[in-house]
Design a protein around this motif. Structure first.
Motif, PDB file in Angstrom:
ATOM      1  N   LEU A   7       0.842  -1.118  -0.011  1.00 16.05           N
ATOM      2  CA  LEU A   7       0.011  -0.130  -0.018  1.00 16.05           C
ATOM      3  C   LEU A   7       0.849   1.153   0.156  1.00 16.05           C
ATOM      4  O   LEU A   7       1.619   1.572   1.052  1.00 16.05           O
ATOM      5  CB  LEU A   7      -0.893   0.061   1.117  1.00 16.05           C
ATOM      6  N   ALA A   8       0.726   2.017  -1.129  1.00 23.07           N
ATOM      7  CA  ALA A   8       1.528   3.047  -1.173  1.00 23.07           C
ATOM      8  C   ALA A   8       0.820   4.338  -1.567  1.00 23.07           C
ATOM      9  O   ALA A   8       0.932   5.332  -2.800  1.00 23.07           O
ATOM     10  CB  ALA A   8       2.782   3.194  -2.297  1.00 23.07           C
ATOM     11  N   GLY A   9      -0.393   4.526  -1.078  1.00 21.70           N
ATOM     12  CA  GLY A   9      -1.468   5.344  -1.446  1.00 21.70           C
ATOM     13  C   GLY A   9      -1.660   6.763  -0.711  1.00 21.70           C
ATOM     14  O   GLY A   9      -2.330   7.713  -1.020  1.00 21.70           O
ATOM     15  N   CYS A  52      -1.153   2.704  -5.507  1.00 20.08           N
ATOM     16  CA  CYS A  52      -0.343   3.660  -5.546  1.00 20.08           C
ATOM     17  C   CYS A  52      -1.018   5.029  -5.626  1.00 20.08           C
ATOM     18  O   CYS A  52      -1.949   5.023  -6.076  1.00 20.08           O
ATOM     19  CB  CYS A  52       0.822   3.754  -6.601  1.00 20.08           C
ATOM     20  N   HIS A  53      -0.756   6.235  -4.721  1.00 19.27           N
ATOM     21  CA  HIS A  53      -1.259   7.338  -5.128  1.00 19.27           C
ATOM     22  C   HIS A  53      -1.002   7.712  -6.684  1.00 19.27           C
ATOM     23  O   HIS A  53      -0.189   7.498  -7.220  1.00 19.27           O
ATOM     24  CB  HIS A  53      -0.570   8.417  -4.128  1.00 19.27           C
ATOM     25  N   HIS A  77      -4.809   2.091  -8.606  1.00 19.44           N
ATOM     26  CA  HIS A  77      -4.699   3.394  -7.760  1.00 19.44           C
ATOM     27  C   HIS A  77      -5.024   3.122  -6.170  1.00 19.44           C
ATOM     28  O   HIS A  77      -5.801   2.257  -5.999  1.00 19.44           O
ATOM     29  CB  HIS A  77      -5.804   4.501  -8.524  1.00 19.44           C
ATOM     30  N   GLY A  78      -4.519   4.092  -5.557  1.00 20.92           N
ATOM     31  CA  GLY A  78      -5.086   4.289  -4.193  1.00 20.92           C
ATOM     32  C   GLY A  78      -6.477   4.884  -4.038  1.00 20.92           C
ATOM     33  O   GLY A  78      -6.723   5.518  -5.025  1.00 20.92           O
ATOM     34  N   GLY A  79      -6.908   4.979  -3.011  1.00 19.39           N
ATOM     35  CA  GLY A  79      -8.482   5.421  -2.607  1.00 19.39           C
ATOM     36  C   GLY A  79      -8.131   6.739  -1.747  1.00 19.39           C
ATOM     37  O   GLY A  79      -7.038   7.205  -1.206  1.00 19.39           O
ATOM     38  N   GLU A  80      -9.391   7.211  -1.473  1.00 20.06           N
ATOM     39  CA  GLU A  80      -9.163   8.516  -0.548  1.00 20.06           C
ATOM     40  C   GLU A  80      -8.965   8.311   0.660  1.00 20.06           C
ATOM     41  O   GLU A  80      -8.290   9.102   1.639  1.00 20.06           O
ATOM     42  CB  GLU A  80     -10.527   9.272  -0.701  1.00 20.06           C
ATOM     43  N   ASN A  88      -9.656  -1.436  -3.114  1.00 23.46           N
ATOM     44  CA  ASN A  88      -9.144  -1.182  -4.764  1.00 23.46           C
ATOM     45  C   ASN A  88      -8.143  -2.129  -5.015  1.00 23.46           C
ATOM     46  O   ASN A  88      -8.067  -2.954  -5.992  1.00 23.46           O
ATOM     47  CB  ASN A  88      -8.490   0.014  -4.776  1.00 23.46           C
ATOM     48  N   GLY A  89      -7.357  -2.452  -3.898  1.00 25.97           N
ATOM     49  CA  GLY A  89      -5.974  -3.495  -4.121  1.00 25.97           C
ATOM     50  C   GLY A  89      -6.621  -4.973  -4.289  1.00 25.97           C
ATOM     51  O   GLY A  89      -6.250  -5.828  -5.007  1.00 25.97           O
ATOM     52  N   VAL A  90      -7.626  -5.144  -3.201  1.00 22.73           N
ATOM     53  CA  VAL A  90      -8.241  -6.468  -3.256  1.00 22.73           C
ATOM     54  C   VAL A  90      -9.132  -6.771  -4.427  1.00 22.73           C
ATOM     55  O   VAL A  90      -9.071  -7.809  -5.115  1.00 22.73           O
ATOM     56  CB  VAL A  90      -9.120  -6.609  -1.997  1.00 22.73           C
ATOM     57  N   ASN A  91      -9.897  -5.847  -5.063  1.00 21.41           N
ATOM     58  CA  ASN A  91     -10.820  -5.908  -6.067  1.00 21.41           C
ATOM     59  C   ASN A  91     -10.219  -6.174  -7.358  1.00 21.41           C
ATOM     60  O   ASN A  91     -10.365  -6.850  -8.273  1.00 21.41           O
ATOM     61  CB  ASN A  91     -11.908  -4.753  -6.193  1.00 21.41           C
ATOM     62  N   TYR A  92      -8.899  -5.318  -7.333  1.00 23.84           N
ATOM     63  CA  TYR A  92      -8.008  -5.430  -8.833  1.00 23.84           C
ATOM     64  C   TYR A  92      -7.673  -6.743  -8.929  1.00 23.84           C
ATOM     65  O   TYR A  92      -7.374  -7.279  -9.902  1.00 23.84           O
ATOM     66  CB  TYR A  92      -6.988  -4.447  -8.557  1.00 23.84           C
ATOM     67  N   LEU A  93      -7.418  -7.559  -7.914  1.00 24.13           N
ATOM     68  CA  LEU A  93      -7.098  -9.017  -8.102  1.00 24.13           C
ATOM     69  C   LEU A  93      -8.036 -10.190  -8.535  1.00 24.13           C
ATOM     70  O   LEU A  93      -7.625 -11.394  -8.480  1.00 24.13           O
ATOM     71  CB  LEU A  93      -6.166  -9.380  -6.781  1.00 24.13           C
ATOM     72  N   LYS A  94      -9.243  -9.690  -8.569  1.00 23.23           N
ATOM     73  CA  LYS A  94     -10.204 -10.649  -8.599  1.00 23.23           C
ATOM     74  C   LYS A  94     -10.110 -11.624  -9.484  1.00 23.23           C
ATOM     75  O   LYS A  94     -10.663 -12.699  -9.726  1.00 23.23           O
ATOM     76  CB  LYS A  94     -11.440  -9.863  -8.762  1.00 23.23           C
ATOM     77  N   ASP A  95      -9.777 -11.043 -10.937  1.00 24.21           N
ATOM     78  CA  ASP A  95      -9.525 -11.982 -12.016  1.00 24.21           C
ATOM     79  C   ASP A  95      -8.021 -12.488 -12.382  1.00 24.21           C
ATOM     80  O   ASP A  95      -7.769 -13.019 -13.172  1.00 24.21           O
ATOM     81  CB  ASP A  95     -10.074 -11.163 -13.232  1.00 24.21           C
ATOM     82  N   LYS A  96      -7.299 -12.166 -11.383  1.00 27.29           N
ATOM     83  CA  LYS A  96      -6.013 -12.659 -11.353  1.00 27.29           C
ATOM     84  C   LYS A  96      -5.547 -13.863 -10.260  1.00 27.29           C
ATOM     85  O   LYS A  96      -4.361 -14.395 -10.730  1.00 27.29           O
ATOM     86  CB  LYS A  96      -4.979 -11.337 -11.041  1.00 27.29           C
ATOM     87  N   LEU A  97      -6.225 -13.839  -9.148  1.00 30.86           N
ATOM     88  CA  LEU A  97      -6.072 -14.843  -8.307  1.00 30.86           C
ATOM     89  C   LEU A  97      -7.110 -16.066  -7.984  1.00 30.86           C
ATOM     90  O   LEU A  97      -8.408 -15.443  -8.123  1.00 30.86           O
ATOM     91  CB  LEU A  97      -5.554 -14.197  -6.785  1.00 30.86           C
ATOM     92  N   ASP A  98      -6.883 -17.090  -7.595  1.00 29.80           N
ATOM     93  CA  ASP A  98      -7.672 -17.946  -7.280  1.00 29.80           C
ATOM     94  C   ASP A  98      -8.048 -17.824  -5.702  1.00 29.80           C
ATOM     95  O   ASP A  98      -7.227 -17.144  -4.812  1.00 29.80           O
ATOM     96  CB  ASP A  98      -7.260 -19.443  -7.380  1.00 29.80           C
ATOM     97  N   ASN A  99      -9.186 -18.249  -5.165  1.00 29.30           N
ATOM     98  CA  ASN A  99      -9.543 -18.081  -3.783  1.00 29.30           C
ATOM     99  C   ASN A  99      -8.663 -18.592  -2.708  1.00 29.30           C
ATOM    100  O   ASN A  99      -8.464 -18.355  -1.556  1.00 29.30           O
ATOM    101  CB  ASN A  99     -10.810 -18.790  -3.379  1.00 29.30           C
ATOM    102  N   ASN A 100      -7.450 -19.752  -3.379  1.00 29.96           N
ATOM    103  CA  ASN A 100      -6.692 -20.322  -2.325  1.00 29.96           C
ATOM    104  C   ASN A 100      -5.262 -19.899  -2.177  1.00 29.96           C
ATOM    105  O   ASN A 100      -4.554 -20.088  -1.535  1.00 29.96           O
ATOM    106  CB  ASN A 100      -6.946 -21.740  -2.442  1.00 29.96           C
ATOM    107  N   ASP A 101      -5.226 -18.776  -3.291  1.00 29.19           N
ATOM    108  CA  ASP A 101      -3.975 -18.051  -3.277  1.00 29.19           C
ATOM    109  C   ASP A 101      -3.771 -17.105  -1.928  1.00 29.19           C
ATOM    110  O   ASP A 101      -4.900 -16.825  -1.220  1.00 29.19           O
ATOM    111  CB  ASP A 101      -3.853 -17.125  -4.432  1.00 29.19           C
ATOM    112  N   MET A 102      -2.661 -16.937  -1.772  1.00 28.40           N
ATOM    113  CA  MET A 102      -2.343 -15.816  -0.668  1.00 28.40           C
ATOM    114  C   MET A 102      -1.931 -14.596  -0.950  1.00 28.40           C
ATOM    115  O   MET A 102      -1.284 -14.279  -1.971  1.00 28.40           O
ATOM    116  CB  MET A 102      -1.108 -16.417   0.382  1.00 28.40           C
TER     117      MET A 102
END
Length: 241
Positions: A7-9, A52-53, A77-80, A88-102
């Motif tokens: 997190l660098a936002g 990121c900011h 992008h970071g949020g307010e 934002n970071g969690v949602n951005y990974l939705k189509d990139k990770l499986d549920n059992n990934d860390m």
């Protein structure tokens, strides 16, 4: 798959450095670069996402190139607020990770973390689906009351300091935010994933932490890290020589 979400936002105004604290240079190198390198060097970590900011994304891309941070796969992008950045970071990974990934959540301005801390976080998360680096409270604790008074003693042995990384099975991380949104907690709870877990009645499993694992918040913290970086540099030169 193990992904570090860094997190660098934030704006980091409390350090008074004229720029976000994660981009302040220590020994000619941005704090964020030191933090990313922690995961770049860990052989168990497969990928890195930077939240990121928006104003600093171009500079971040320069950092990634200059320091050959090849594990950085995604920038979003970071949020307010802190919580919005995490979401934002969690949602951005939705189509990139499986549920059992860390996913290992780490603050961009927390470069003190050791490989031991990261590796133990991975170990505990693999066992329980959740781990948080926790440090015992070594100082005496008391209440922070009005008018700079303290009237109540607090048993430090019953408290821990919560640090990062905070690691989650990805499907469980999505579930935390889904339940928190359903219960209307996102706008009323202290903006951290672990705070939401406490509010939801979930259990936090502790992984290794120590007193050096702090997040840079003040100008004094920057000075501490400069001394730490100088010591580490000196030891590396001695080993190389």
């Amino acid at each position: 798959m193990i992904t570090a979400m860094i997190l660098a936002g934030g704006s980091g105004s409390r350090v008074g450095a004229g720029r976000p604290k994660q981009f302040v240079e220590i020994l000619g190198k941005p704090v964020l670069a030191y933090t990313i390198e922690l995961y770049q060097k860990n052989p168990q970590v497969d990928a890195i996402e930077i939240v990121c900011h928006a104003d600093w994304i171009h500079y971040l891309e320069t950092i990634i190139e200059n320091y050959r941070l090849s594990k950085v796969k995604w920038i979003t992008h970071g949020g307010e607020t802190f919580q919005e950045s995490v979401i934002n970071g969690v949602n951005y990974l939705k189509d990139k990770l499986d549920n059992n990934d860390m996913v290992m959540i780490h603050y961009g301005a927390a470069p003190f973390t050791s490989q031991h801390i990261i590796s133990d976080g991975i170990r505990v998360c693999k066992e329980h689906g959740i781990s948080v680096s926790c440090t015992p409270c070594f100082q005496l604790l008391g209440s922070n009351d009005e008018n700079r008074e303290s009237k109540t003693w607090i048993d430090r042995d019953k408290q821990v300091q919560i640090c990062c990384p905070q690691s989650f099975r990805y499907g469980y991380l999505l579930d935390i935010y889904h339940r928190a949104e359903e219960k209307g907690l996102l706008d009323v709870i202290e903006p951290h994933t672990t705070s939401l877990m406490y509010a939801l009645g979930d259990t936090i499993y502790q992984s290794y932490g120590d007193q050096t694992n702090i997040k840079i918040t003040t100008k004094e913290d920057l000075e501490l890290f400069e001394g730490y970086a100088l010591l580490r540099q000196s030891r590396q030169e001695e080993q190389g020589g």
